[in-house]
Design an enzyme around this catalytic site. Structure first.
Site, PDB file in Angstrom:
ATOM      1  N   LYS A 121       9.716  -0.759  14.068  1.00 29.48           N
ATOM      2  CA  LYS A 121      10.244  -0.392  12.750  1.00 29.48           C
ATOM      3  C   LYS A 121      11.305   0.700  12.902  1.00 29.48           C
ATOM      4  CE  LYS A 121       5.999  -0.953   9.969  1.00 29.48           C
ATOM      5  NZ  LYS A 121       5.005  -0.243   9.175  1.00 29.48           N
ATOM      6  N   GLY A 153      -4.700  -1.921   5.093  1.00 31.27           N
ATOM      7  CA  GLY A 153      -3.895  -3.045   4.602  1.00 31.27           C
ATOM      8  C   GLY A 153      -4.527  -4.394   4.884  1.00 31.27           C
ATOM      9  N   LYS A 191       0.839  -1.197   0.000  1.00 28.87           N
ATOM     10  CA  LYS A 191       0.000   0.000   0.000  1.00 28.87           C
ATOM     11  C   LYS A 191       0.878   1.253   0.000  1.00 28.87           C
ATOM     12  CE  LYS A 191      -3.486   2.296   2.769  1.00 28.87           C
ATOM     13  NZ  LYS A 191      -4.335   2.268   3.944  1.00 28.87           N
TER      14      LYS A 191
HETATM   15  O1  F6P Z   1       3.464  -2.971   9.709  1.00 25.95           O
HETATM   16  C1  F6P Z   1       2.100  -3.104   9.631  1.00 25.95           C
HETATM   17  C2  F6P Z   1       1.586  -2.825   8.255  1.00 25.95           C
HETATM   18  O2  F6P Z   1       1.462  -1.457   8.067  1.00 25.95           O
HETATM   19  C3  F6P Z   1       0.266  -3.529   8.044  1.00 25.95           C
HETATM   20  O3  F6P Z   1      -0.803  -2.854   8.576  1.00 25.95           O
HETATM   21  C4  F6P Z   1       0.241  -3.691   6.583  1.00 25.95           C
HETATM   22  O4  F6P Z   1      -0.698  -4.636   6.173  1.00 25.95           O
HETATM   23  C5  F6P Z   1       1.670  -4.105   6.324  1.00 25.95           C
HETATM   24  O5  F6P Z   1       2.421  -3.342   7.237  1.00 25.95           O
HETATM   25  C6  F6P Z   1       2.165  -3.911   4.937  1.00 25.95           C
HETATM   26  O6  F6P Z   1       2.113  -2.580   4.534  1.00 25.95           O
HETATM   27  P1  F6P Z   1       2.251  -2.168   3.021  1.00 25.95           P
HETATM   28  O7  F6P Z   1       1.151  -2.772   2.262  1.00 25.95           O
HETATM   29  O8  F6P Z   1       2.212  -0.668   3.015  1.00 25.95           O
HETATM   30  O9  F6P Z   1       3.592  -2.680   2.523  1.00 25.95           O
END
Ligand code: F6P
Length: 526
Positions: free
Chosen positions: A491, A246, A188
């Site tokens: 993170k 997500g 995302k």
């Molecule tokens: O770290 C959690 C998160 O933000 C989730 O909510 C999400 O599904 C996942 O990381 C992946 O995020 P992205 O689709 O932005 O790579």
């Protein structure tokens, strides 16, 4: 409201669930249907009075109004100022859905059409392998659903790479032919470190094999600019808006790997299933509303009775990743410490969710579920019909085991029954000792969700059911189910630790344990 429920719980005393079945109408009265699906919560302590109090809780917490606000595109994700409209992705009738006064449906359907066109093109080509690179919601939904719908899988082989551990991509690439593989970078944000690291390694692998990456990458992302910087042209980017969280994103572009596997028609059937559960959630009265009741049963067990975990036990092997999917859906959504206004929660947040398919779990952890000192409410899922008509006897055994487990959990085995079991083998004190090991306390609650067979539409209904359950629990707990600030700190610290791990910067400002572990890595990494 919690006080009333707590006092009802306090009055349970030593009442046993099976006693409630003296009422012959109990099973039907404590079950409800949505199309062919039946949710049976009669093997719990919930009686008329408790159910009425739970329904009153849902009413006083304004579940219906909040639900309508969600479907109307209001910004119920207050900490991020976003609407919550994954339901628009499965709104196949295209009834207008307004966000800030703009109908989002034309855009949703345009992206769906583009996905279908690309899926047909790839499925008709010589592509043999599709590798979805994504993590969390950009992985768990597609992987869970692709495994679940294996009988419908007639497209290229599907692989899912999520972990930043190089083992994941290395083991996957060994199975792929670089000339016939397509990579889907599903993110995302298009900034997630695991996904971007794996995507770059996939690109490097193609280069190393002397294969051009032109046309080999597709991006699924809200961040078209970042996908462009990675080298994916706009026509290979499938976007979605910030109102799709997500962990709720499998219904849109993030589901492309699933669509490639099962084909556009079956993917639409999956969407139709989700849409029909949306309709049920919006229209069924609270007492006949499956997501509402599933949520209330969960709150009764977790917040009122204090059972900290919830086991999801699909007697449907292809739902093997459902527990992992639900872990993110439920725990990332409702694992929060503060209420909407930022005050500390006055009750517990959502439970620890875990599980494995039956019958495998029976030979692993069910011992604790039956005889351990903590009660684990169990949620069974079961199909009446398998996909293997030639192996009907397997399915009959599966059904028998599933039903036996919920019966055993409820009934247990008394000391007298245990004594009778071992009477021929032991005597006196030894008989007593041996018998005590064979006692099952019973009175352990479980629910069963039963459906005809695991087809795309049914899977859609199951996933949407659990999404709405999370929503209802979140509203009642006054939690924002749609943010996930709790994943940020780790993170940030990992980003700061990176240069210390590589040796680029010295280890400073770390606690003794972290410094010791880093020292060990430096000394042994070869
Ligand atoms: O770290 C959690 C998160 O933000 C989730 O909510 C999400 O599904 C996942 O990381 C992946 O995020 P992205 O689709 O932005 O790579």
């Amino acid at each position: 409201m919690w006080d009333k429920l707590t006092s009802l719980a306090g009055r349970l005393g030593d009442r046993r669930i099976e006693e409630l079945f003296a009422d012959e109408g109990r099973a039907a009265a404590f079950s409800l249907s949505a199309e062919d699906m039946l949710f049976d919560y009669s093997k719990t302590q919930i009686d008329d009075e408790i159910r009425a109090a739970l329904l009153e809780l849902a009413e006083t917490r304004g579940v219906a109004a909040r639900r309508d606000a969600m479907f109307a595109g209001q910004k119920i994700n207050e900490t991020e100022g976003r609407a919550v409209l994954h339901t628009a992705l499965r709104n196949l009738d295209a009834a207008p859905v307004l966000v800030d006064g703009r109908d989002v449906m034309p855009g949703v359907l345009e992206v769906l059409d583009r996905m279908e066109a690309l899926a047909r093109e790839i499925r008709d080509s010589d592509v043999t392998d599709v590798v979805n690179i994504g993590i969390g919601g950009s992985d768990l939904g597609p992987v869970m659903a692709t495994l679940a719908l294996a009988p419908y899988h007639d497209g290229p082989r599907a692989h899912f790479v999520s972990n930043v551990d190089g083992a994941d991509i290395a083991d996957t690439l060994k199975l792929c032919d670089p000339e016939r593989t397509v990579f889907i970078v599903a993110s995302k944000t298009f900034t997630t470190i695991e996904t971007m690291t794996n995507a770059r390694s996939a690109k490097a692998w193609l280069a190393e094999k002397g294969v051009s990456d032109a046309g080999r990458f597709i991006a699924l992302s809200s961040n078209v600019a970042k996908a462009g910087e990675f080298g994916i042209p706009a026509e290979r980017v499938f976007g979605f808006e910030d109102w799709v969280g997500g962990r709720y994103s499998v219904w849109g572009p993030i589901g492309l790997s699933l669509m490639l596997a099962i084909g556009p028609e079956n993917f639409r059937a999956f969407l139709r299933g989700g849409q029909s559960m949306d309709r049920h959630f919006r229209e069924a009265p609270p007492e006949a509303n499956m997501p509402v009741l599933l949520a209330l049963v969960g709150l009764w067990h977790n917040q009122v009775l204090g059972h900290a975990t919830r086991a999801v036990l699909p007697y449907d092997n292809r739902l093997m990743r459902l527990p992992a999917y639900l872990q993110q859906l439920e725990m990332e959504s409702n694992g929060k410490g503060v209420s909407m206004d930022g005050a500390d929660l006055t009750c517990h947040s959502g439970p620890v969710v875990w599980g494995e398919p039956g019958t495998n779990g029976q030979h692993a952890f069910y011992q604790l579920i039956h005889q351990g000192t903590r009660v684990v409410p169990c949620e069974f899922l079961l199909a009446a019909r398998g996909h293997e008509p030639d192996l009907r006897h397997h399915h009959e055994l599966l059904v028998a085991n599933c039903l036996a487990q919920s019966e055993a959990l409820m009934r247990g085995r008394s000391l007298d029954e245990a004594r009778a079991k071992v009477a021929g083998q032991f005597e006196g004190d030894e008989l007593e000792r041996q018998a005590r090991h064979r006692v099952f306390p019973g009175n352990r609650p479980s629910t069963t969700l039963i459906y005809e067979t695991l087809d795309p539409e049914t899977l859609g209904r199951i996933v949407a059911l659990y999404e709405h359950r999370v929503f209802v629990e979140g509203v009642i707990l006054d939690i924002n189910s749609y943010d996930q600030w709790g994943v940020e700190l780790g993170k940030e610290l990992a980003t700061a630790l990176g240069p210390m791990v590589s040796g680029e910067t010295p280890v400073t400002g770390k606690d003794g344990s972290t410094a010791q572990l880093l020292g060990y890595v430096h000394a042994h990494r070869g």
